[in-house]
Scaffold this active site. Structure first.
Site, PDB file in Angstrom:
ATOM      1  N   GLU A 239     -10.538   1.292   3.946  1.00 32.11           N
ATOM      2  CA  GLU A 239     -10.279  -0.124   4.223  1.00 32.11           C
ATOM      3  C   GLU A 239     -10.772  -0.472   5.624  1.00 32.11           C
ATOM      4  O   GLU A 239     -10.686   0.344   6.540  1.00 32.11           O
ATOM      5  CB  GLU A 239      -8.775  -0.395   4.061  1.00 32.11           C
ATOM      6  CG  GLU A 239      -8.348  -0.261   2.594  1.00 32.11           C
ATOM      7  CD  GLU A 239      -6.854  -0.017   2.396  1.00 32.11           C
ATOM      8  OE1 GLU A 239      -6.119   0.082   3.397  1.00 32.11           O
ATOM      9  OE2 GLU A 239      -6.442   0.093   1.224  1.00 32.11           O
TER      10      GLU A 239
ATOM     11  N   LEU B 144      -7.892  -3.377  -0.987  1.00 33.20           N
ATOM     12  CA  LEU B 144      -6.584  -2.711  -0.884  1.00 33.20           C
ATOM     13  C   LEU B 144      -6.219  -2.187  -2.276  1.00 33.20           C
ATOM     14  O   LEU B 144      -5.572  -2.854  -3.060  1.00 33.20           O
ATOM     15  CB  LEU B 144      -5.506  -3.669  -0.383  1.00 33.20           C
ATOM     16  CG  LEU B 144      -5.819  -4.435   0.901  1.00 33.20           C
ATOM     17  CD1 LEU B 144      -4.573  -5.143   1.417  1.00 33.20           C
ATOM     18  CD2 LEU B 144      -6.370  -3.528   1.989  1.00 33.20           C
TER      19      LEU B 144
ATOM     20  N   GLU C 134      -5.466   1.509  -3.153  1.00 33.95           N
ATOM     21  CA  GLU C 134      -5.419   2.934  -2.790  1.00 33.95           C
ATOM     22  C   GLU C 134      -5.508   3.854  -4.002  1.00 33.95           C
ATOM     23  O   GLU C 134      -6.247   4.835  -3.985  1.00 33.95           O
ATOM     24  CB  GLU C 134      -4.155   3.234  -1.976  1.00 33.95           C
ATOM     25  CG  GLU C 134      -4.208   2.701  -0.549  1.00 33.95           C
ATOM     26  CD  GLU C 134      -3.827   1.236  -0.459  1.00 33.95           C
ATOM     27  OE1 GLU C 134      -3.274   0.695  -1.447  1.00 33.95           O
ATOM     28  OE2 GLU C 134      -4.095   0.606   0.582  1.00 33.95           O
TER      29      GLU C 134
ATOM     30  N   HIS D 165       5.671   3.161   8.913  1.00 34.41           N
ATOM     31  CA  HIS D 165       4.376   3.519   9.497  1.00 34.41           C
ATOM     32  C   HIS D 165       4.465   4.781  10.334  1.00 34.41           C
ATOM     33  O   HIS D 165       3.610   5.023  11.175  1.00 34.41           O
ATOM     34  CB  HIS D 165       3.860   2.388  10.394  1.00 34.41           C
ATOM     35  CG  HIS D 165       3.418   1.168   9.645  1.00 34.41           C
ATOM     36  ND1 HIS D 165       4.283   0.321   9.039  1.00 34.41           N
ATOM     37  CD2 HIS D 165       2.176   0.666   9.423  1.00 34.41           C
ATOM     38  CE1 HIS D 165       3.603  -0.666   8.470  1.00 34.41           C
ATOM     39  NE2 HIS D 165       2.327  -0.479   8.678  1.00 34.41           N
TER      40      HIS D 165
END
Lengths: 325, 355
Positions: free
Chosen positions: A29, A56, A58, A128
């Protein structure tokens, strides 16, 4: 001599391999703008057929890479966030990694899954901040975790040339590490080869990823108290068990410094194997993350959930003080 | 109902609720040779009798665990693969024996694979579930349904970039159309106009789940949403299947991008042979009987000379005697080799026990 950063080492290794082998291409990406800098300059250098910007998608593009690999290419997928590896855990562990075996050795799937910013990101939240390398080792996927720019160069080169799927973790906290190197000295490093960063005789500290640098600092701080060997496996699967055994045979004591979760993590695996197969003079210890997640939203909470130098120092002192079982 | 070969009313009534069956054109594109009707019959007859013999081997314990039979769906495999060149590629599903046989895999080695023998196409490592045969161009059969869609896109992309005029045929069932990974694969194939023909074998059940209780919207609508030409095809008629797939293959080969074909078909047997043991009841016998009224072998048998058909039937039996003999007589693997082929460099995992 030039200073090579970890990030520049990744850029250099990937670019060198794309130069060397036409079948290598990179997809991910935000490729067109090289958002993470790993592919900086690549679009101009290699063109859009080898630097492939994907939507997007995956699961879709991870399977796509499996297909391209079956058809003779060597894809490198760049993931920007570690949790994306959880989204494609099935595609990597169940599709790509089992394929050679299921096909009776007919064809392998040489995909490299490059995760160049694994670990905690200050203020970026719980989703994250993962370090899922233990999960791939658990599933028998070749998994590397280099700590230094030269190791990052050498292991990414090997990962791309490897005929099996390989997951590459570049810890976020290591990306800014720099080394003075001669470019001509950069070379592939075999998977499953550990490295002694600092020799010692009293205790072996197995440090993983960016914690190598923290462990070296602790070893220096405690230099008057103990001779600490800082040992880095560099790849968690395959793992250099012989190299670890050699270190432990010398020191007889073991502490593992691991930024993955405690339960079923690499720390647990290293301790279990050492207990089964190596001669330890005292019970080993591990310093890890707790299970679950880093809060990821506020430094006061985040910092205490990650392995610290102080925790390592205490664990080392405790192991050294131990009189055995 | 549009022109061309109509989807029969009986079939239409068993289709996804509220969805009109739009038949694909049965006209074979210019430049494509229609396969011989007897050859198509032979392929279907072979697939059916192969699976019936395989079920015998399941009962006899020669095939461990069981298989997913495609009995009733032979027209899709036979018609679709007849539209391919030898270099074209097939991605199968775990109901894949028909795909392998129609694409030209060695039947003895396919049966040996199902029986876990070292002479199998995957040395017994793939089994009935995950067959691959690179000698015939069948690359993969994913156990996680729908994941072949993205793999197909990757193979097609790599072939196109290499300048190879290959087409990838990706088979999946109606259960796969509710999987996100399938739609992501469609998106990539549609976005990059890749030479893939997606074939949904809508046999009406995902294990026990009826298609109308699982699929919101339509199956073809999933293709249309990504700009992929999509149509419903009578999956019981091998010549209709062939014509529809040949048209899609020609479009893919000429750079026209992917297609989606929803084949309306039916499996007579259970999802898996384990149903012989557990006696699941999720469909009425009347429904099975209604589909058998339009048996794909009967439809094609009516188009060929009776004497020729009888000759083919006898040949198939003789060949299958050899197939079964080869599979059963082949050696079983050596347990010492259990971890062969795990890694390309020969690396072996540590054993699960330390002594």
């Amino acid at each position: 001599m030039p200073k090579l950063s970890y990030l520049k080492a990744l850029n250099r290794a990937l670019g060198d391999e794309m130069d060397r082998d036409e079948s290598v291409f990179v997809l991910g990406e935000d490729m067109n703008f090289a958002l993470t800098n790993v592919t900086a300059g690549f679009l101009k250098r290699f063109g859009p057929d080898r630097v492939v910007e994907v939507p997007l998608t995956e699961q879709g593009f991870t399977n796509f890479a499996t297909g391209a690999a079956m058809a003779g290419r060597r894809p490198v997928i760049e993931f920007q966030i570690p949790f994306l590896l959880l989204l494609v855990f099935e595609q990597i562990t169940n599709q790509a990694n089992k394929f050679l075996m299921m096909s009776g050795g007919q064809r392998s799937v040489p995909v490299t899954y490059l995760m160049p910013a694994a670990g905690w990101r200050a203020g970026w939240g719980a989703q994250h901040s993962d370090q899922p390398y233990s999960m791939f080792a658990h599933m028998g996927v070749k998994t590397v975790l280099p700590a230094t720019p030269t190791d990052a160069y050498g292991l990414l080169t090997t990962a791309i040339r490897d005929d099996d799927p390989v997951v590459f973790f570049g810890p976020l906290a290591s990306l800014s590490v720099r080394e003075i190197v001669e470019y001509t000295d950069l070379a592939p490093i075999p998977l499953g080869s550990g490295r002694v960063h600092r020799p010692g005789t009293d205790v072996t500290v197995v440090a993983l990823g960016h914690l190598v640098h923290e462990a070296l600092a602790v070893a220096e701080e405690l230099a008057d108290e103990a001779s600490i060997e800082v040992w880095d496996p560099r790849s968690v699967y395959p793992f250099d068990w012989a190299g670890l055994a050699e270190s432990v045979a010398k020191t007889g004591r073991l502490v593992v410094f691991d930024d993955s979760n405690r339960s079923c993590g690499m720390g647990a695996e290293i301790l279990a194997t050492a207990a089964e197969e190596m001669r330890l003079q005292a019970p080993p210890k591990r310093v890890t993350r707790p299970d679950g997640a880093i809060v990821g939203a506020v430094p006061e909470l985040d910092a205490v959930l990650q392995p610290t130098r102080q925790q390592l120092a205490e664990a080392v002192r405790s192991v050294l003080k131990s009189t055995g079982w | 109902m549009a022109d061309g070969v109509a989807v029969p009313a009986a079939l239409d009534g068993l289709a996804v609720a509220g969805v009109a069956a739009v038949p694909a054109s049965a006209t074979v594109p210019a430049g494509v040779t229609t396969p011989d009707s007897l050859d198509l019959y032979r392929t279907m007859r072979f697939i059916r009798r192969f699976e019936e013999r395989a079920i015998d081997l399941v009962r006899a314990g020669e095939i461990f665990s069981g298989i997913h039979p495609c009995i009733g769906q032979e027209a899709v495999a036979a018609g679709a693969c007849a539209a391919l060149d030898p270099d074209d590629i097939v991605l199968s599903s775990h109901r894949g024996h028909g795909h392998l046989l129609a694409k030209g895999s060695d039947p003895g080695r396919v049966m040996a694979e199902m029986a876990g023998r070292v002479t199998g196409i995957d040395k017994g490592r793939g089994g009935s579930f995950h067959p691959s045969d690179f000698t015939s161009g069948v690359y993969n059969a994913t156990g996680t349904v729908g994941h072949g869609a993205g793999i197909a896109a990757g193979i097609a992309w790599a072939a196109a970039k290499a300048g190879e005029p290959k087409v990838v045929l990706s088979f999946f069932g109606d259960g796969a159309v509710t999987q996100g990974a399938l739609l992501e694969g469609f998106n990539l194939a549609g976005l990059w106009q890749l030479p893939v023909v997606y074939i949904c074998e809508n046999n009406r059940y995902a294990t026990t789940l009826p298609v109308e209780t699982a699929v919101a919207g339509t199956i073809t609508g999933r293709g249309e949403a990504f700009g992929i030409p999509s149509s419903v095809v009578d999956g019981q008629d091998v010549e209709v299947v062939h014509a529809a797939v040949a048209e899609a293959v020609a479009r893919a080969r000429s750079g026209g991008g992917p297609s989606l074909l929803e084949m309306r078909t039916y499996r007579y047997h259970g999802h898996h042979t384990f149903e012989m043991l557990v006696r699941l009841r999720y469909r009425e016998q009347a429904e099975i009987d209604a589909w058998k009224e339009r048996d794909p072998l009967d439809i094609q048998a009516a188009r060929v000379d009776a004497a020729a058909r009888e000759r083919v039937d006898a040949e198939v039996e003789r060949e299958l005697d050899e197939v079964v003999r080869f599979a059963v007589d082949s050696p079983r693997p050596d347990p010492a080799d259990a971890m062969d082929h795990y890694y390309a460099d020969g690396f072996r995992p540590r054993p699960g026990v330390s002594l």
